[in-house]
Write an enzyme that holds these catalytic residues in place. Structure first.
Site: not given
Length: 239
Positions: A105-106, A109, A113
């Protein structure tokens, strides 16, 4: 009197706000329970959260983001300014299905980006304003009520409510960012065969529970904003 504006006439809003706070606590408790459940289930391939994060970054052509260990429980986050993906004690070295879900999940991100995902760019752009608004909105609102009761002008209280609305907007913008990151995470875990089908289902439950905390928080803040506006409206009518 200032007390009046929080008393009779706002009981309905008050109890709705309390109810939403309870919902938020239930959602947070569900995250902890679900994470704890799947933190006891090891993935069949033996990868750690850090392993998966590093490999997923490379497989998405991202080589300028580092993966670091950060203290705490579920303190995982991606820092777009420093381009650092930080994984907590319960994720970094863990081989659990839950850890891999959070790590992916991270990483999602970081992928957002790198690809210029619009909602993430918008959230990052308004963050400095939100950081200021979250600190000053409620003090300004309360001071505005006190002054408004004396001079029959609630402009300052309205300004506080508007600043709080910025915080609500930020939380609403956060929803697609988090849901998209989770969607990317589950797809990557399955496509790159880091988890089998049953394990992906477990990771999905962990990420879905986490997503509901954002939904509950946004709903609670929206209710609070409507309550602040109602307080201003009744104050004006009474005066």
């Amino acid at each position: 009197m200032p007390y009046y504006y929080y008393g009779y006439g706002f009981d309905g809003w008050f109890w709705i706000v309390i109810l939403m706070a309870v919902v938020c606590m239930i959602a947070q408790g569900n995250v902890t329970a679900t994470f704890n459940r799947y933190s006891k289930v090891a993935n069949s391939r033996g990868y750690t959260g850090a392993d998966v994060a590093k490999m997923l970054l490379q497989q998405n052509g991202i080589y300028d983001v580092t993966v670091e260990h950060v203290r705490g429980n579920l303190t995982d986050h991606y820092d777009p300014v420093k381009k650092v993906l930080r994984l907590s004690d319960t994720v970094y070295n863990s081989r659990s299905v839950a850890a891999l879900g959070v790590a992916a999940h991270e990483t999602g991100h970081a992928v957002q980006h790198a690809k210029g995902y619009a909602p993430l760019k918008l959230r990052s752009a308004i963050f400095p304003v939100v950081n200021f608004s979250s600190r000053i909105a409620m003090p300004l609102f309360i001071i505005g009520l006190l002054i408004g009761a004396m001079i029959n002008s609630y402009s300052l209280a309205l300004a506080g409510a508007i600043l709080f609305a910025v915080v609500v907007a930020f939380q609403i913008i956060t929803l697609p960012v988090e849901f998209n990151a989770s969607s990317r995470a589950l797809r990557m875990l399955e496509d790159y065969n880091y988890l089998d089908t049953g394990e992906v289902a477990g990771a999905r439950k962990v990420l879905s529970a986490a997503a509901m905390t954002y939904v509950a928080a946004a709903a609670a803040s929206l209710v609070q904003l409507l309550r602040l506006l109602a307080i201003i409206g009744v104050g004006r009518r009474r005066d």
